[in-house]
Scaffold this active site. Structure first.
Site, mmCIF file in Angstrom:
data_model
loop_
_atom_site.group_PDB
_atom_site.id
_atom_site.type_symbol
_atom_site.label_atom_id
_atom_site.label_comp_id
_atom_site.label_asym_id
_atom_site.label_seq_id
_atom_site.Cartn_x
_atom_site.Cartn_y
_atom_site.Cartn_z
ATOM 1 N N ASP A 185 0.739 -1.186 -0.110
ATOM 2 C CA ASP A 185 -0.060 0.180 -0.014
ATOM 3 C C ASP A 185 0.813 1.256 0.022
ATOM 4 O OD1 ASP A 185 -2.308 1.579 0.226
ATOM 5 O OD2 ASP A 185 -2.577 1.405 2.231
ATOM 6 N N TYR A 218 -4.673 4.760 0.409
ATOM 7 C CA TYR A 218 -5.763 3.933 0.034
ATOM 8 C C TYR A 218 -5.525 3.000 -1.367
ATOM 9 C CZ TYR A 218 -7.830 7.385 2.901
ATOM 10 O OH TYR A 218 -8.035 8.302 3.819
ATOM 11 N N HIS A 219 -4.318 2.434 -1.505
ATOM 12 C CA HIS A 219 -3.857 1.731 -2.623
ATOM 13 C C HIS A 219 -3.411 0.429 -2.492
ATOM 14 C CE1 HIS A 219 -2.857 6.189 -4.368
ATOM 15 N NE2 HIS A 219 -3.957 5.964 -4.546
ATOM 16 N N PRO A 220 -4.134 -0.296 -1.608
ATOM 17 C CA PRO A 220 -3.946 -1.816 -1.348
ATOM 18 C C PRO A 220 -4.037 -2.502 -2.650
ATOM 19 C CG PRO A 220 -5.982 -1.559 -0.418
ATOM 20 C CD PRO A 220 -5.334 0.045 -0.870
#
Ligand SMILES: Cc1cc2nc3c(=O)[nH]c(=O)nc-3n(C[C@H](O)[C@H](O)[C@H](O)COP(=O)(O)OP(=O)(O)OC[C@H]3O[C@@H](n4cnc5c(N)ncnc54)[C@H](O)[C@@H]3O)c2cc1C
Ligand SMILES: *[C@@H]1O[C@H](CO)[C@@H](O)[C@H](O)[C@H]1NC(C)=O
Ligand SMILES: *[C@@H]1O[C@H](CO)[C@@H](O)[C@H](O)[C@H]1NC(C)=O
Length: 613
Positions: A350, A547-549
């Site tokens: 992330d 918020y980029h898993p």
């Protein structure tokens, strides 16, 4: 509308009724425009089916960024029947999700799963229990319905490396056509560029509204960077750019709006909402169907050709593991019969972001007027003005803060947010508006604040995992990102902060006496407030997820022991089962992840249709 049936009260007649009547005019205009707006939004909606067939060619689980693209492309030629299952509802026409300027209000609503991570050892020190809140979309469009609208593709370095690591066919030159296939670029700039297309279903608009954006871009120029198209330039992102966003005609371009509206009237597509998938069924090593719960009832549908899991970086590994596809050890512990022993849920990556607040001496940001009356009115009447932009996200920059042979992509990204941080719901718990968090005198006078989010590193070395909490499909899984565990990640943050100090020192920034607000925390008490050690303390306290898993069902060569899916996104060792979403990325792109996910779905749709021919 309901009529007001109350009898008029026995009021004293006013002597000069016209003196006050004008006050009602703005209210009337506003009411009228709200009604007009409501009907305009109502026009375009998605046709939902309640009918269910026993069997479809394809069953897609999850109508998110990827799922909506697949549902459209797989039904386009009319040859195949598709069922699209979505755990959430339909929020098309709901202004919070439709109006780009409200993007920061979309999290923590009913359309958000609202996950939480495990307590973090090395990060989140200023947050309650050291836990990260993890929003994820639960509605048609998935996370593309609640995200911050930034359209960044990532560059050549990422995709060429994916291919080199075993994701054959995913190099930059091979994926670029799929970015173009989706896109309908709306702004006059770059329209003739070979990096943009104007006739795909996904509307993308270039933004920039306030003087802050010019100050930011000119500062970059002074530092010697080019101002360019961060999505062009042969895949070299390094430089400064105005932001391209998932917006068009003043509305959010979620994948639900762009891909489902045009597809939902097709006879061969069924869309079932409020349908939570609980299990994938197998016969031996072949996937045969899916069970789901809708309105308290359990249904099972069969897939003639394939089951496609597009439930996102949290949902996809969870559903696979619930169905027996995962690490043997964990499956045994929960007594889930093993179907395939694969490293599902591992390799979680992330991005993190440290919000640097910049103070300037003039009112140049959007804080005073974005949510004001005239802005609302302009939007309601014309669907334009500041609310038609992505919540004052206006520009970005990519840097290589360190040069080495392994530098395939920029390691730091800045995102300019020309509005006071207090307007962002995700920061509400920090309450930066209270002077306690700041140095005395920092916000005295006429000045204003805006934010530059430092996203570092773009390729984190800290890697986490997702595991099942229990065998109950309605239990949220265990999410442990291991934020800032690897020292490389912190070093990258420090270099990103030093670079920001250079930027803020430029003539351009100094024309408004810009300076970085010194955030305070009682745990961070170094004498030298500019020492690396002091910044490290602040980053460990305040940096948060961007918020980029991704990468929890990693793509790789079929003999790669760390891979879950092969380069055609088929689950290794299983027939009739693919994963198509953010979870298949071999490693997270050096960019925001929504555009890459849409590309992944476009490319997968092609691979699926070609395999069937
Ligand atoms: C607050 C926020 C801001 C962001 N901002 C940006 C940005 O500005 N730019 C950018 O590029 N990226 C951004 N992202 C990230 C980006 O939006 C995501 O990477 C992307 O949307 C992921 O797409 P996906 O298809 O993998 O998953 P999702 O879009 O999350 O789709 C998964 C879908 O599956 C459904 N689902 C899950 N489990 C089940 C089940 N068991 N049964 C049925 N349905 C199920 C979910 O409800 C959801 O609709 C942001 C993310 C967040 C949370
Ligand atoms: C559902 O079944 C009906 C009746 O067999 C058929 O006409 C229709 O095309 C099917 N729809 C889908 C989406 O599979
Ligand atoms: C802000 O600072 C600049 C540069 O020092 C100065 O020219 C300008 O007048 C200042 N503006 C206000 C409102 O004080």
């Amino acid at each position: 509308m309901k009529k007001n049936s109350k009898p008029p009260k026995n009021e004293k007649p006013r002597s000069q009724p016209w003196n006050n009547a004008w006050k009602a005019v703005p209210i009337l205009i506003l009411a009228l425009s709200v009604i007009i707006h409501y009907y305009l939004l109502k026009e375009d909606n998605i046709h939902i089916t309640t009918q269910l067939n026993a069997t479809y060619d394809f069953v897609i689980v999850g109508a998110g960024s990827a799922g909506c693209v697949l549902a459209n492309r797989l039904t386009e030629n009319g040859q195949f029947s598709v069922l699209l299952l979505e755990a959430g509802g339909n929020d098309m026409g709901n202004y919070i999700y439709d109006i780009p300027g409200y993007t920061d209000k979309a999290v923590r609503t009913h359309a958000d799963w609202g996950y939480h991570t495990e307590p973090q050892k090395h990060a989140y020190k200023a947050y309650k229990k050291e836990i990260s809140f993890w929003p994820r979309g639960r509605t048609l469009g998935g996370t593309s319905t609640i995200n911050s609208l930034v359209y960044h593709r990532g560059g050549r370095g990422d995709y060429d490396k994916w291919a080199e690591l075993g994701a054959k066919g995913w190099d930059y030159d091979s994926v670029l056509p799929y970015f173009l296939k989706s896109e309908s670029f709306q702004s006059p700039s770059f329209r003739d560029s070979k990096y943009h297309n104007t006739n795909g279903p996904l509307k993308i608009t270039e933004t920039a509204f306030t003087r802050v954006a010019d100050i930011f871009l000119n500062g970059g120029k002074e530092l010697g960077y080019k101002i360019h198209d961060c999505n062009g330039n042969d895949g070299d992102q390094e430089g400064f750019c105005r932001l391209q966003t998932f917006t068009g005609d003043g509305l959010r371009s979620s994948t639900a709006r762009s891909f489902l509206i045009p597809a939902s009237k097709r006879e061969n597509l069924h869309i079932s909402i409020n349908s939570h998938a609980t299990k994938i069924h197998f016969e031996g090593k072949s996937a045969t169907g899916v069970s789901f719960v809708r309105g308290g009832l359990k249904f099972t549908v069969n897939a003639r050709k394939e089951v496609i899991i597009s439930s996102g970086a949290v949902g996809s590994p969870q559903l696979l593991m619930l169905s027996g596809v995962g690490p043997k050890k964990d499956m045994d512990k929960l007594k889930i019969p093993l179907v395939a022993d694969l490293p599902v849920g591992k390799n979680l990556q992330d991005h993190m972001m440290f919000p640097a607040m910049i103070h300037v001496n003039e009112s140049i940001s959007g804080s005073d007027w974005v949510y004001g009356f005239w802005s609302q009115l302009k939007y309601s009447l014309f669907r334009s003005g500041p609310l038609s932009f992505a919540g004052m996200r206006e520009a970005a920059a990519y840097f290589r803060t360190e040069r080495s042979a392994s530098d395939i992509s920029p390691d730091v990204q800045y995102q300019l947010h020309s509005i006071d941080i207090k307007y962002e719901k995700r920061f509400s718990f920090l309450d930066f508006s209270k002077p306690k968090a700041m140095t005395e005198g920092d916000i005295k006078g006429n000045g204003q604040l805006f934010t530059i989010g430092i996203m570092a590193p773009q390729h984190p070395k800290s890697v986490g995992e997702i595991r099942l909490r229990s065998a109950d499909p309605f239990d949220y899984p265990i999410i442990d990102p291991h934020y800032l565990e690897d020292p490389y990640d912190m070093g990258c943050f420090i270099r990103g902060i030093r670079k920001l100090q250079d930027l803020v020192a430029t003539k351009s920034f100094q024309s408004v006496q810009a300076r970085i607000v010194q955030i305070k925390h009682e745990d961070c008490q170094s004498k030298d407030q500019d020492a690396d050690k002091h910044w490290e303390c602040l980053v460990r306290h305040y940096a948060l997820t961007n918020y980029h898993p991704t990468s929890t069902c990693k793509m790789g060569a079929r003999d790669d022991k760390t891979a879950v899916v092969d380069p055609d996104l088929r689950v290794i060792g299983i027939k009739g089962l693919r994963v198509v979403d953010a979870s298949i990325m071999p490693f997270v792109t050096a960019a925001n992840t929504n555009a890459p996910v849409i590309m992944i779905a476009e490319k997968a749709a092609d691979a699926i249709l070609n395999a069937i021919k």
